[in-house]
Scaffold this motif. Sequence first.
Motif, PDB file in Angstrom:
ATOM      1  N   VAL A 240      51.370  32.600  32.423  1.00 25.38           N
ATOM      2  CA  VAL A 240      50.748  33.847  32.981  1.00 25.38           C
ATOM      3  C   VAL A 240      50.841  33.281  34.595  1.00 25.38           C
ATOM      4  CG1 VAL A 240      48.592  34.573  33.522  1.00 25.38           C
ATOM      5  CG2 VAL A 240      49.319  34.309  31.442  1.00 25.38           C
ATOM      6  N   SER A 241      51.417  34.183  35.730  1.00 23.99           N
ATOM      7  CA  SER A 241      51.186  33.875  36.742  1.00 23.99           C
ATOM      8  C   SER A 241      50.975  35.022  37.922  1.00 23.99           C
ATOM      9  CB  SER A 241      52.295  33.136  37.514  1.00 23.99           C
ATOM     10  OG  SER A 241      53.226  34.113  37.780  1.00 23.99           O
ATOM     11  N   ASP A 242      50.536  34.762  38.992  1.00 20.39           N
ATOM     12  CA  ASP A 242      50.524  36.036  39.991  1.00 20.39           C
ATOM     13  C   ASP A 242      51.644  36.647  40.294  1.00 20.39           C
ATOM     14  OD1 ASP A 242      50.506  34.033  41.332  1.00 20.39           O
ATOM     15  OD2 ASP A 242      48.623  34.491  42.476  1.00 20.39           O
ATOM     16  N   ILE A 243      52.652  35.991  40.026  1.00 20.56           N
ATOM     17  CA  ILE A 243      53.898  36.260  40.630  1.00 20.56           C
ATOM     18  C   ILE A 243      54.517  37.459  39.569  1.00 20.56           C
ATOM     19  CG2 ILE A 243      56.368  35.624  41.311  1.00 20.56           C
ATOM     20  CD1 ILE A 243      55.121  32.824  41.503  1.00 20.56           C
ATOM     21  N   PRO A 244      54.722  38.604  40.106  1.00 24.07           N
ATOM     22  CA  PRO A 244      55.477  39.716  39.346  1.00 24.07           C
ATOM     23  C   PRO A 244      56.630  39.361  38.790  1.00 24.07           C
ATOM     24  CG  PRO A 244      54.596  40.690  41.631  1.00 24.07           C
ATOM     25  CD  PRO A 244      54.551  38.963  41.913  1.00 24.07           C
ATOM     26  N   GLY A 245      56.929  39.746  37.470  1.00 31.16           N
ATOM     27  CA  GLY A 245      58.199  39.388  36.895  1.00 31.16           C
ATOM     28  C   GLY A 245      58.400  38.004  36.233  1.00 31.16           C
ATOM     29  N   THR A 246      57.287  37.437  35.856  1.00 30.95           N
ATOM     30  CA  THR A 246      57.129  36.103  35.498  1.00 30.95           C
ATOM     31  C   THR A 246      57.713  36.135  33.795  1.00 30.95           C
ATOM     32  OG1 THR A 246      55.006  35.809  36.394  1.00 30.95           O
ATOM     33  CG2 THR A 246      55.412  34.359  34.432  1.00 30.95           C
ATOM     34  N   THR A 247      57.205  37.230  33.266  1.00 34.12           N
ATOM     35  CA  THR A 247      57.895  37.343  31.883  1.00 34.12           C
ATOM     36  C   THR A 247      59.426  37.998  32.056  1.00 34.12           C
ATOM     37  OG1 THR A 247      55.830  37.349  30.657  1.00 34.12           O
ATOM     38  CG2 THR A 247      57.565  37.857  29.490  1.00 34.12           C
ATOM     39  N   ASP A 334      37.242  43.566  34.932  1.00 27.59           N
ATOM     40  CA  ASP A 334      36.221  42.738  35.492  1.00 27.59           C
ATOM     41  C   ASP A 334      36.472  43.052  37.018  1.00 27.59           C
ATOM     42  OD1 ASP A 334      38.230  39.929  36.025  1.00 27.59           O
ATOM     43  OD2 ASP A 334      38.904  41.434  34.740  1.00 27.59           O
ATOM     44  N   LYS A 335      37.593  43.490  37.524  1.00 25.54           N
ATOM     45  CA  LYS A 335      37.686  43.420  38.947  1.00 25.54           C
ATOM     46  C   LYS A 335      37.387  45.050  39.492  1.00 25.54           C
ATOM     47  CE  LYS A 335      41.389  41.536  41.001  1.00 25.54           C
ATOM     48  NZ  LYS A 335      42.976  41.070  40.918  1.00 25.54           N
ATOM     49  N   CYS A 336      36.907  45.900  38.534  1.00 20.43           N
ATOM     50  CA  CYS A 336      36.945  47.419  38.929  1.00 20.43           C
ATOM     51  C   CYS A 336      35.499  47.704  39.213  1.00 20.43           C
ATOM     52  CB  CYS A 336      37.293  48.313  37.917  1.00 20.43           C
ATOM     53  SG  CYS A 336      39.054  48.300  37.473  1.00 20.43           S
ATOM     54  N   SER A 354      39.190  43.172  29.602  1.00 24.72           N
ATOM     55  CA  SER A 354      39.804  41.881  30.532  1.00 24.72           C
ATOM     56  C   SER A 354      40.233  40.905  29.944  1.00 24.72           C
ATOM     57  CB  SER A 354      38.454  41.575  31.363  1.00 24.72           C
ATOM     58  OG  SER A 354      38.498  40.438  31.704  1.00 24.72           O
ATOM     59  N   ALA A 355      41.636  40.933  29.892  1.00 25.55           N
ATOM     60  CA  ALA A 355      42.154  39.784  29.287  1.00 25.55           C
ATOM     61  C   ALA A 355      41.595  38.326  29.624  1.00 25.55           C
ATOM     62  CB  ALA A 355      43.664  39.846  29.416  1.00 25.55           C
ATOM     63  N   LYS A 356      41.084  38.368  30.738  1.00 30.11           N
ATOM     64  CA  LYS A 356      40.854  36.933  31.460  1.00 30.11           C
ATOM     65  C   LYS A 356      39.614  36.703  31.094  1.00 30.11           C
ATOM     66  CE  LYS A 356      41.417  34.877  35.783  1.00 30.11           C
ATOM     67  NZ  LYS A 356      41.690  35.232  37.590  1.00 30.11           N
TER      68      LYS A 356
HETATM   69  N1  LIG Z   1      40.986  39.423  37.317  1.00 31.48           N
HETATM   70  C1  LIG Z   1      41.476  39.420  36.402  1.00 31.48           C
HETATM   71  N2  LIG Z   1      43.152  38.894  36.250  1.00 31.48           N
HETATM   72  C2  LIG Z   1      43.505  39.167  35.388  1.00 31.48           C
HETATM   73  C3  LIG Z   1      43.374  39.876  34.158  1.00 31.48           C
HETATM   74  N3  LIG Z   1      44.628  39.682  33.230  1.00 31.48           N
HETATM   75  C4  LIG Z   1      45.375  39.087  34.024  1.00 31.48           C
HETATM   76  N4  LIG Z   1      45.124  38.744  35.166  1.00 31.48           N
HETATM   77  C5  LIG Z   1      45.986  37.884  36.042  1.00 31.48           C
HETATM   78  O1  LIG Z   1      46.982  38.998  36.656  1.00 31.48           O
HETATM   79  C6  LIG Z   1      48.093  38.131  36.963  1.00 31.48           C
HETATM   80  C7  LIG Z   1      49.414  38.349  36.051  1.00 31.48           C
HETATM   81  O2  LIG Z   1      48.916  38.299  34.664  1.00 31.48           O
HETATM   82  P1  LIG Z   1      50.352  38.030  33.513  1.00 31.48           P
HETATM   83  O3  LIG Z   1      49.526  38.041  32.257  1.00 31.48           O
HETATM   84  O4  LIG Z   1      51.302  36.937  34.028  1.00 31.48           O
HETATM   85  O5  LIG Z   1      50.965  39.551  33.738  1.00 31.48           O
HETATM   86  P2  LIG Z   1      52.128  40.328  33.004  1.00 31.48           P
HETATM   87  O6  LIG Z   1      51.905  41.620  32.961  1.00 31.48           O
HETATM   88  O7  LIG Z   1      52.549  39.383  31.869  1.00 31.48           O
HETATM   89  O8  LIG Z   1      53.281  39.855  34.162  1.00 31.48           O
HETATM   90  P3  LIG Z   1      54.840  39.781  34.184  1.00 31.48           P
HETATM   91  O9  LIG Z   1      55.226  39.012  33.127  1.00 31.48           O
HETATM   92  O10 LIG Z   1      55.324  39.343  35.736  1.00 31.48           O
HETATM   93  O11 LIG Z   1      55.133  41.211  33.848  1.00 31.48           O
HETATM   94  C8  LIG Z   1      47.604  36.664  36.591  1.00 31.48           C
HETATM   95  O12 LIG Z   1      47.340  36.155  37.938  1.00 31.48           O
HETATM   96  C9  LIG Z   1      46.461  36.650  35.773  1.00 31.48           C
HETATM   97  O13 LIG Z   1      45.666  35.658  35.726  1.00 31.48           O
HETATM   98  C10 LIG Z   1      41.994  40.275  33.966  1.00 31.48           C
HETATM   99  O14 LIG Z   1      41.471  40.789  32.894  1.00 31.48           O
HETATM  100  N5  LIG Z   1      41.250  39.891  35.071  1.00 31.48           N
END
Ligand SMILES: Nc1nc2c(ncn2[C@@H]2O[C@H](COP(=O)(O)OP(=O)(O)OP(=O)(O)O)[C@@H](O)[C@H]2O)c(=O)[nH]1
Length: 451
Positions: A240-247, A334-336, A354-356
């Motif tokens: 998991v990362s905040d860089i788009p296109g991680t997976t 959680d951010k909304c 909220s997955a987080k």
């Molecule tokens: N605040 C918040 N941040 C989240 C939540 N879910 C994911 N994030 C953040 O969003 C970012 C992207 O999360 P990923 O799970 O890597 O997203 P992804 O859809 O798999 O992205 P790609 O693999 O790039 O397509 C990360 O920095 C996470 O920590 C959430 O429910 N709340």
Amino acid sequence: MNNTIAAISTPHGIGGIAVVRLSGPDARAIASRHVSLPPQAGAVRFTPFRIGDTLLDEVVVTLFLAPHSYTGQDTVEFSCHGSLYIQQALLQALLDSGARLAEPGEFTRQAFLSGRLNLSQAEAVADLIDSTNAASHRLAVSQLRGGYAKELEQLRQQLVDLTALLELELDFSDEDVEFADRSQLISLVSQTSTRVKALRDSFHMGNALKRGIPVAIIGRPNAGKSSLLNALLRDNRAIVSDIPGTTRDTIEETFVIKGIPFRIIDTAGLRHSDDPIEFLGIQRTIETVVQADIILYVHDATQPFVQALDDLQELQDIRSFDGKHLFIVHNKIDKCVKPIHELTHSQINTLEISAKEGYGLDTLTETLANTAHTELAHAPDVMLTNVRHYNALGQVDQALLNVAKSLTNGLSADLVVIDLRDALHHLGTITGQVTTDEVLGTIFSRFCIGK
Ligand SMILES: Nc1nc2c(ncn2[C@@H]2O[C@H](COP(=O)(O)OP(=O)(O)OP(=O)(O)O)[C@@H](O)[C@H]2O)c(=O)[nH]1
Ligand SMILES: [Mg+2]
């Protein structure tokens, strides 16, 4: 060739006890060189196990006599103390006394060859050993003992009856009589075909239950798809990362909810990309959508909702969602600050998570389980789970199609019988009435040694 075989039947490792199995015509003679056997079949005896004058262990010996044993042959089972040394030494003693080391699945193969199990039942034994949840367990039990075997037998009987009718006609061919009314025959063939098709159609569900119902997690980059996968598995499976296109590739894990297995597939984020690897990942995402029964579209709730609708429209244009269950999952709530439900489209089911923070995940798993249960409520009692059987039934279906054609075109009985026999042949490959060594080899090599 020596047909008395031996192997350790419990998993490799140290345990409280271990079981060594010995089966074949010389099982009793070989065992008697080391232990004193129980007085009768089905009895057990606690007895020293000796190798020459040396005491190896005190073991419990169970004696089964042909044909009343798992393999259909004389069988002796030794339950010894589960030290690796004792297990190995005990097995070696049996080999030194004339047994041969069993190949994978050979005990079950003996059971098949001595007529204790048919082939589809033997395969069910492998599935039973592999079953990891209530649903796959139930399917294996049905294949081993239940409706599935009955359904196949009824199909076979129908084909045999049809063949018999036509063969009778052949016996009297000089006299140019028709015993069987052609239109009645055609209707019988079509009834049989319908049953074959229904059984084949059940493969999709049967296979899903055995391997896991496919659930695709899709959405834009950074929506939180991998975070959702990890949250469901309670594990940091995907990066998991905040860089788009991680997976960039699909990631697949099985996960059981209320006894039903799901295959959760995390995918590369949907976007138009010039990066060739990311592009391939996105192609895979589309393939995953095609295969999935349930689609979770993850939407980053801090972003405009029209994005989601655009994506879904675009996907829908490539491949329809018909017959699939689609859910929009608003993530990062959680951010909304604002409530988001008014945004949603009336036709599509939505969830907020909220997955987080772990919010809304119980509702999500509950929804997955309910969706599966709704599907299962419509599923037939007898389900096909085995690709080999699925393919064989395809051949049966093709042969029946030929039979129907020949009958409609008024071809003579001897030609129709050829196709009917072909149908019977392919049906016979499922239960093992017709087999080749090659087929048997592939099937039994799936087993572990000792089964
Ligand atoms: N605040 C918040 N941040 C989240 C939540 N879910 C994911 N994030 C953040 O969003 C970012 C992207 O999360 P990923 O799970 O890597 O997203 P992804 O859809 O798999 O992205 P790609 O693999 O790039 O397509 C990360 O920095 C996470 O920590 C959430 O429910 N709340
Ligand atoms: Mg990801």
